[in-house]
Design a protein around this motif. Structure first.
Motif, PDB file in Angstrom:
ATOM      1  N   ILE A 110      45.214  10.007  30.262  1.00 41.29           N
ATOM      2  CA  ILE A 110      46.182  10.137  29.425  1.00 41.29           C
ATOM      3  C   ILE A 110      45.751  10.873  28.270  1.00 41.29           C
ATOM      4  CG2 ILE A 110      47.753   8.878  27.743  1.00 41.29           C
ATOM      5  CD1 ILE A 110      47.797   6.831  30.306  1.00 41.29           C
ATOM      6  N   GLN A 111      44.327  10.268  27.629  1.00 38.00           N
ATOM      7  CA  GLN A 111      43.818  11.197  26.607  1.00 38.00           C
ATOM      8  C   GLN A 111      43.552  12.373  26.546  1.00 38.00           C
ATOM      9  OE1 GLN A 111      42.978   9.294  23.629  1.00 38.00           O
ATOM     10  NE2 GLN A 111      44.149   7.654  24.769  1.00 38.00           N
ATOM     11  N   ARG A 112      43.167  13.013  27.991  1.00 38.19           N
ATOM     12  CA  ARG A 112      43.060  14.377  28.076  1.00 38.19           C
ATOM     13  C   ARG A 112      44.032  15.200  28.352  1.00 38.19           C
ATOM     14  NH1 ARG A 112      37.621  15.155  31.971  1.00 38.19           N
ATOM     15  NH2 ARG A 112      36.234  13.705  30.691  1.00 38.19           N
ATOM     16  N   HIS A 115      44.394  16.084  24.763  1.00 36.81           N
ATOM     17  CA  HIS A 115      43.196  17.006  24.424  1.00 36.81           C
ATOM     18  C   HIS A 115      42.450  17.393  25.669  1.00 36.81           C
ATOM     19  CE1 HIS A 115      44.246  14.950  20.740  1.00 36.81           C
ATOM     20  NE2 HIS A 115      44.050  13.659  21.158  1.00 36.81           N
ATOM     21  N   PRO A 116      42.772  18.431  26.272  1.00 30.16           N
ATOM     22  CA  PRO A 116      42.245  19.202  27.448  1.00 30.16           C
ATOM     23  C   PRO A 116      40.731  19.247  27.151  1.00 30.16           C
ATOM     24  CG  PRO A 116      44.253  20.050  27.150  1.00 30.16           C
ATOM     25  CD  PRO A 116      44.125  19.479  25.998  1.00 30.16           C
ATOM     26  N   GLN A 117      39.993  18.989  28.258  1.00 30.79           N
ATOM     27  CA  GLN A 117      38.466  19.184  28.095  1.00 30.79           C
ATOM     28  C   GLN A 117      38.174  20.285  29.055  1.00 30.79           C
ATOM     29  OE1 GLN A 117      36.463  17.010  26.286  1.00 30.79           O
ATOM     30  NE2 GLN A 117      38.213  15.602  25.804  1.00 30.79           N
ATOM     31  N   PRO A 118      37.150  21.100  28.578  1.00 28.78           N
ATOM     32  CA  PRO A 118      36.697  22.179  29.098  1.00 28.78           C
ATOM     33  C   PRO A 118      36.031  21.679  30.579  1.00 28.78           C
ATOM     34  CG  PRO A 118      35.157  21.943  27.393  1.00 28.78           C
ATOM     35  CD  PRO A 118      36.230  21.342  27.070  1.00 28.78           C
ATOM     36  N   ILE A 119      36.205  22.212  31.679  1.00 31.25           N
ATOM     37  CA  ILE A 119      35.557  21.829  33.131  1.00 31.25           C
ATOM     38  C   ILE A 119      34.908  22.860  33.543  1.00 31.25           C
ATOM     39  CG2 ILE A 119      36.169  20.887  35.308  1.00 31.25           C
ATOM     40  CD1 ILE A 119      38.307  19.469  33.727  1.00 31.25           C
ATOM     41  N   ALA A 120      33.587  22.578  34.132  1.00 34.75           N
ATOM     42  CA  ALA A 120      32.936  23.579  34.777  1.00 34.75           C
ATOM     43  C   ALA A 120      33.335  23.509  36.304  1.00 34.75           C
ATOM     44  CB  ALA A 120      31.483  23.328  34.893  1.00 34.75           C
ATOM     45  N   GLY A 121      34.302  24.435  36.606  1.00 36.75           N
ATOM     46  CA  GLY A 121      34.956  24.249  38.059  1.00 36.75           C
ATOM     47  C   GLY A 121      33.952  24.611  39.154  1.00 36.75           C
ATOM     48  N   ALA A 122      32.839  25.467  38.878  1.00 34.83           N
ATOM     49  CA  ALA A 122      31.940  25.645  40.309  1.00 34.83           C
ATOM     50  C   ALA A 122      31.054  24.539  40.491  1.00 34.83           C
ATOM     51  CB  ALA A 122      31.104  26.777  39.624  1.00 34.83           C
ATOM     52  N   THR A 123      30.591  23.928  39.397  1.00 37.89           N
ATOM     53  CA  THR A 123      29.635  22.507  39.477  1.00 37.89           C
ATOM     54  C   THR A 123      30.517  21.609  40.106  1.00 37.89           C
ATOM     55  OG1 THR A 123      28.887  23.246  37.351  1.00 37.89           O
ATOM     56  CG2 THR A 123      28.171  21.100  38.219  1.00 37.89           C
ATOM     57  N   MET A 124      31.673  21.456  39.578  1.00 32.58           N
ATOM     58  CA  MET A 124      32.773  20.406  40.211  1.00 32.58           C
ATOM     59  C   MET A 124      32.999  20.632  41.542  1.00 32.58           C
ATOM     60  SD  MET A 124      36.425  19.750  38.952  1.00 32.58           S
ATOM     61  CE  MET A 124      37.677  18.717  39.591  1.00 32.58           C
ATOM     62  N   MET A 125      33.033  21.968  41.969  1.00 31.21           N
ATOM     63  CA  MET A 125      33.186  22.147  43.416  1.00 31.21           C
ATOM     64  C   MET A 125      32.267  21.729  44.165  1.00 31.21           C
ATOM     65  SD  MET A 125      35.640  23.621  45.116  1.00 31.21           S
ATOM     66  CE  MET A 125      35.843  24.094  46.722  1.00 31.21           C
ATOM     67  N   ILE A 126      30.943  22.155  43.832  1.00 30.63           N
ATOM     68  CA  ILE A 126      29.828  22.005  44.803  1.00 30.63           C
ATOM     69  C   ILE A 126      29.540  20.547  44.601  1.00 30.63           C
ATOM     70  CG2 ILE A 126      27.293  22.139  44.696  1.00 30.63           C
ATOM     71  CD1 ILE A 126      27.624  24.643  43.073  1.00 30.63           C
ATOM     72  N   ILE A 127      29.647  19.774  43.697  1.00 27.74           N
ATOM     73  CA  ILE A 127      29.526  17.972  44.054  1.00 27.74           C
ATOM     74  C   ILE A 127      30.720  17.495  44.853  1.00 27.74           C
ATOM     75  CG2 ILE A 127      29.409  16.013  42.468  1.00 27.74           C
ATOM     76  CD1 ILE A 127      27.472  17.364  41.193  1.00 27.74           C
ATOM     77  N   TRP A 182      43.642  26.094  35.038  1.00 33.27           N
ATOM     78  CA  TRP A 182      44.578  25.103  34.531  1.00 33.27           C
ATOM     79  C   TRP A 182      43.712  23.780  34.615  1.00 33.27           C
ATOM     80  CZ3 TRP A 182      48.199  21.449  36.654  1.00 33.27           C
ATOM     81  CH2 TRP A 182      49.208  20.809  35.705  1.00 33.27           C
ATOM     82  N   THR A 183      43.252  23.190  33.420  1.00 32.81           N
ATOM     83  CA  THR A 183      42.595  22.031  33.633  1.00 32.81           C
ATOM     84  C   THR A 183      43.236  20.772  33.753  1.00 32.81           C
ATOM     85  OG1 THR A 183      42.411  22.185  31.184  1.00 32.81           O
ATOM     86  CG2 THR A 183      40.365  22.950  32.393  1.00 32.81           C
ATOM     87  N   PRO A 184      44.579  20.720  33.174  1.00 32.03           N
ATOM     88  CA  PRO A 184      45.258  19.081  33.426  1.00 32.03           C
ATOM     89  C   PRO A 184      45.169  18.809  34.938  1.00 32.03           C
ATOM     90  CG  PRO A 184      46.212  20.813  31.781  1.00 32.03           C
ATOM     91  CD  PRO A 184      45.370  21.561  32.455  1.00 32.03           C
ATOM     92  N   ILE A 185      45.121  19.863  35.800  1.00 34.22           N
ATOM     93  CA  ILE A 185      45.058  19.375  37.289  1.00 34.22           C
ATOM     94  C   ILE A 185      44.128  18.247  37.198  1.00 34.22           C
ATOM     95  CG2 ILE A 185      43.429  21.137  37.917  1.00 34.22           C
ATOM     96  CD1 ILE A 185      46.480  19.969  40.276  1.00 34.22           C
ATOM     97  N   ASP A 186      42.850  18.165  36.657  1.00 35.21           N
ATOM     98  CA  ASP A 186      41.928  17.266  36.712  1.00 35.21           C
ATOM     99  C   ASP A 186      42.363  15.883  36.448  1.00 35.21           C
ATOM    100  OD1 ASP A 186      39.263  16.437  37.266  1.00 35.21           O
ATOM    101  OD2 ASP A 186      39.053  16.209  35.193  1.00 35.21           O
ATOM    102  N   PRO A 187      42.774  15.807  35.186  1.00 33.18           N
ATOM    103  CA  PRO A 187      43.461  14.232  35.222  1.00 33.18           C
ATOM    104  C   PRO A 187      44.778  13.793  35.777  1.00 33.18           C
ATOM    105  CG  PRO A 187      43.832  15.572  33.060  1.00 33.18           C
ATOM    106  CD  PRO A 187      42.742  16.360  34.069  1.00 33.18           C
ATOM    107  N   ILE A 188      45.408  14.897  36.106  1.00 28.54           N
ATOM    108  CA  ILE A 188      46.461  14.578  37.214  1.00 28.54           C
ATOM    109  C   ILE A 188      46.053  13.867  38.605  1.00 28.54           C
ATOM    110  CG2 ILE A 188      48.381  15.413  38.747  1.00 28.54           C
ATOM    111  CD1 ILE A 188      48.909  17.258  36.485  1.00 28.54           C
ATOM    112  N   LEU A 189      44.839  14.789  39.229  1.00 25.69           N
ATOM    113  CA  LEU A 189      44.623  14.182  40.414  1.00 25.69           C
ATOM    114  C   LEU A 189      43.650  13.009  40.036  1.00 25.69           C
ATOM    115  CD1 LEU A 189      44.011  17.488  42.278  1.00 25.69           C
ATOM    116  CD2 LEU A 189      45.381  15.608  42.830  1.00 25.69           C
TER     117      LEU A 189
END
Length: 314
Positions: A110-112, A115-127, A182-189
């Motif tokens: 809800i906080q995010r 205030h959306p946070q920057p997310i490293a998509g590639a790193t996230m993908m690999i992990i 579009w970073t809000p997808i991260d908190p949604i999921l």
């Protein structure tokens, strides 16, 4: 097993289950750490939520492992059931921890949104992909083990199955972020994955509380059992004072049976025990046989029909 006597063979399926569970536990716990670190580095909440789910899995695997281990330890004079209840207590504590984790993740999500946070998509993908591979690996290890119908191993496999969904959620979020930014997808999921965590926490809580409160197994219908027993064994007139509870998933029962005075007391006792074992999988039953009708306030403890008063005699 250090000693190799002739009686070592019955333990083989147990040991095989224990080995599978241990292996799956090491994989899952290891990747939980990887996902937690990855989630912090990439700034992804969905990864952290999935790590939370992995925590539920490694805990489930650990309890299954402990249950196999404790089931082998013989009961002693103080703990006449052995240590099986410990796993139930651990499951209860785990369930509460999971609820707390879920609340934290949803709060952070809800906080995010604001205030959306920057997310490293590639790193996230690999992990997220390595997490998925880890889950598939554990599931495969456990599923090979589920032909021996061990409840613990099956439950653990189901947990890992749910976790696959969590990893898929994190991968989906990573794909969206890499494609569109579009970073809000991260908190949604992450909230969706938390719902998965909450679901397993809830069932764990329900089961463990039922067992801790000496509840009957969910599938057991005591009035039906009493009717069936009277129908199956003609000498049985009445069944009362029925208590059923679970210790480490094993049902245990005590009951009073009013019978026609038998020619062969032990044979009748045997057939009652045989009935309980075959129809209700109760291997541990303590039966008190009586020849007089029961009277007293406890006689109708399990009666569900109305019209049975305390002063009611046959």
């Amino acid at each position: 097993m250090a000693h190799s006597h002739s009686h070592a063979s019955p333990h083989l399926p147990e040991d095989k289950n224990a080995r599978r569970l241990l292996l799956a536990f090491i994989i899952t716990a290891g990747f939980m750490v990887v996902e937690t670190i990855g989630g912090i580095i990439s700034g992804s909440l969905a990864l952290l939520a999935d790590a939370g789910h992995m925590l539920t899995d490694s805990a489930a695997l650990l309890f299954a492992l402990l249950a196999v281990h404790f089931a082998r330890r013989p009961p002693n004079a103080r703990h006449t059931f052995g240590w099986l209840r410990l796993t139930t207590l651990a499951a209860f504590v785990n369930a509460i921890a999971l609820v707390v984790i879920t609340i934290l993740i949803v709060w952070e999500a809800i906080q995010r949104f604001y205030h959306p946070q920057p997310i490293a998509g590639a790193t996230m993908m690999i992990i997220a992909v390595t997490g998925l591979i880890a889950n598939i690996l554990s599931f495969w290890i456990l599923h090979r083990g589920s032909e021996e119908k061990n409840l613990n191993v099956r439950a653990a496999a189901l947990h890992v199955m749910g976790d696959l969904l969590g990893s898929v959620g994190a991968i989906a979020a990573a794909v969206v972020i890499m494609m569109t930014g579009w970073t809000p997808i991260d908190p949604i999921l992450s909230v969706l994955v938390s719902c998965l965590v909450l679901r397993s926490a809830w069932s764990l809580l329900k089961e463990s509380v039922n067992e801790l409160l000496e509840g009957a197994p969910r599938s057991m219908d005591v009035p039906a059992l009493k009717r069936e027993l009277r129908r199956a064994i003609p000498e049985v007139r009445d069944v009362h004072h029925v208590h059923v509870w679970l210790v480490g998933e094993k049902p245990i029962m005590t009951l009073h049976v009013q019978v026609v005075p038998p020619h062969d007391h032990d044979a009748l006792l045997d057939s009652i025990q045989h009935f309980l074992e075959h129809h209700y999988q109760i291997e541990h039953a303590t039966i008190q046989m009586e020849y007089q009708p029961c009277n007293g306030p406890e006689c109708h403890l399990n009666e569900t029909t109305a019209g049975h008063g305390h002063h009611h005699h046959h």
